[in-house]
Design an enzyme around this catalytic site. Structure first.
Site, PDB file in Angstrom:
ATOM      1  N   GLU A 138       0.813  -1.229   0.000  1.00  0.00           N
ATOM      2  CA  GLU A 138       0.000   0.000   0.000  1.00  0.00           C
ATOM      3  C   GLU A 138       0.845   1.276   0.000  1.00  0.00           C
ATOM      4  OE1 GLU A 138      -3.226   0.096   2.760  1.00  0.00           O
ATOM      5  OE2 GLU A 138      -4.010  -1.822   2.121  1.00  0.00           O
TER       6      GLU A 138
ATOM      7  N   GLU B  50      -5.048  -8.609   1.130  1.00  0.00           N
ATOM      8  CA  GLU B  50      -5.586  -8.245   2.449  1.00  0.00           C
ATOM      9  C   GLU B  50      -7.066  -7.949   2.319  1.00  0.00           C
ATOM     10  OE1 GLU B  50      -3.821  -4.989   4.656  1.00  0.00           O
ATOM     11  OE2 GLU B  50      -1.799  -5.744   4.296  1.00  0.00           O
TER      12      GLU B  50
END
Ligand code: BGC
Length: 452
Positions: free
Chosen positions: A173, A363
């Site tokens: 991320e 995720e």
């Protein structure tokens, strides 16, 4: 709330679909000064004056550093055969660059061997937000030299473990650590403003491409990915300025790191702020260096964003209409909307890029206010959450989108960054004072689901 049993089974996802659980070094390892580990920006940040959560830091966390073997057994017991974890850069290079700490390499070597011995496939993230503090002291991600430092780190890890690890993810991320750490200042290293954010973005984008190339060079038969924050973005009203605000947030939130990696450059049209990257920080050939042909893209989705135009938010001119203001049906302990269809929508959105070859959900998960009662944790909301989100992954697969794996966030409760230890995301409950592990009902649900 009683979860309704899902109308699908593991077999519907196909025999090769990868099922795993994800973690990150700083969130679980602890042992912050053990065996020669150097400090990272998160150590400095959580011990610094701006940090308001006394004693909440990763010093001990889940003590995974000493308990990894039994934790991997628990992972296995729940039926997972893949484990996603990250390598702490400052365990390997305590000063960020130069001297290698053999004890740090030895730790990951043993961890990987234990995974393999238990029949668990290691999926390694190279950077999950814990830059060595020594490098931050030299400007961190805003210093162009980070391209060299990061390359050295990736080269070292892939040479050390490439013969055993086949699944690599370059970044975790990048949007969140650049925006949180260099724009809003709520994450380490706590810097603010576009003059920090924009060079950081650019150097991370280059490192993402260069990192991919180094893994390719050093690891035969590697499957290489990078993992991205993503959220479906909706305008609050159909008014053109809200629609434009949504497109701007989509450019900054969803497109900022995927598009340079695909050779499409930055989405400057919808987010003019990014033009400054090209005028102030980019050198000739940089966009080429940011490009890499990833084998898969890791999508990480937790919520959707509803946004409206806002003159009072400089640079982005948009703000979120929070789930509570929208009176959504269900929110998590992070105040995030439970919106399962969002996972389907991001898979669909990212599949539209021709060069995205494969998607792995690296995720997805939720924090709820779990309570340990009579030695058990009854978390029906999380069971329901996983069932609904998985249903949407299946929907995407059935419609022909390529999705080849799913990693739950997280294996166990852990240090949730700026939020400290309050939000519990685990399938396994961690009783921090005793470090006891208790598989939650959601972990038992996965065990039954995966063994069926
Ligand atoms: C991060 C994790 C984090 C999770 C929940 C992701 O942004 O990769 O480290 O714990 O979301 O907030």
């Amino acid at each position: 709330m009683r979860p309704t049993p899902p109308s699908f089974s593991r077999a519907d996802f196909g025999p090769d679909f990868v099922w795993g659980a994800a973690t990150a070094a700083y969130q679980i390892e602890g042992a912050h000064q053990t065996d020669g580990r150097g400090p990272s920006i998160w150590d400095t940040f959580t011990h610094g004056p701006a940090w308001s959560r006394a004693r909440e830091n990763g010093d001990i966390a889940c003590d995974f550093y000493h308990r990894y073997e039994s934790d991997l057994q628990v992972l296995r017991e729940m039926g997972f055969r893949a484990f996603r974890f990250s390598i702490s850069w400052s365990r390997i290079f305590p000063e960020g660059t130069g001297r290698i700490n053999e004890a740090g390499l030895a730790f990951y070597d043993q961890l990987i061997d234990t995974c393999l011995r238990l029949g668990i496939e290691p999926w390694v993230t190279l950077y999950h937000w814990d830059l060595p503090q020594a490098l931050e002291a030299k400007g961190g991600w805003t210093n162009r030299a980070v391209i060299r430092w990061f390359s050295e780190f990736v080269d070292c890890c892939t040479k050390a473990f490439g013969h055993k690890v086949k699944h690599w993810m370059v970044m975790n991320e990048p949007l969140v650590f650049t925006a949180g750490g260099y724009f809003a200042g709520i994450h380490a290293p706590g810097r603010r403003g576009p003059w920090n954010f924009l060079p950081a973005v650019h150097h991370v984008a280059i490192c993402q491409g260069e990192g991919g190339r180094i893994v390719r060079r050093n690891v035969p038969n590697a499957r290489i990915g990078t993992t991205l924050f993503c959220a479906p973005i909706d305008p609050h009203t159909p008014a053109p300025r809200d629609v434009r605000a949504a497109a701007r947030i989509d450019a900054l939130g969803n497109r900022l790191f995927i598009e340079p990696s695909l050779g499409l450059g930055y989405p400057v049209q919808e987010a003019p702020l990014l033009k400054q990257i090209l005028t102030k920080y980019a050198k000739l050939g940089d966009l080429q260096r940011a490009t890499f042909d990833f084998d898969f893209i890791g999508l990480q989705n937790y919520f959707r964003l509803v946004v409206r135009h806002d003159w009072f938010t400089p640079y982005v001119w948009a703000r979120e209409v929070k789930p509570r203001q929208r009176r959504v049906a269900e929110i998590t302990a992070m105040d995030w909307e439970v919106y399962p269809e969002g996972l389907y929508r991001v898979i669909r959105q990212f599949s539209q890029y021709e060069k995205v070859r494969d998607i792995v959900i690296t995720e997805n998960g939720a924090a709820f206010p779990d309570r340990l009662q009579d030695g058990r944790v009854h978390d029906p909301q999380r069971v329901n959450y996983y069932q609904q989100y998985l249903q949407q992954v299946l929907r995407a697969k059935r419609e022909g989108f390529r999705v080849s794996g799913y990693f739950a966030w997280s294996l166990m409760d852990n240090f949730e960054w700026a939020e400290g230890y309050r939000p519990r995301f685990g399938l396994v409950y961690v009783d921090y004072p005793t470090q006891q592990r208790i598989i939650k009902a959601s972990g038992h649900w996965f065990r039954d689901f995966l063994s069926a």
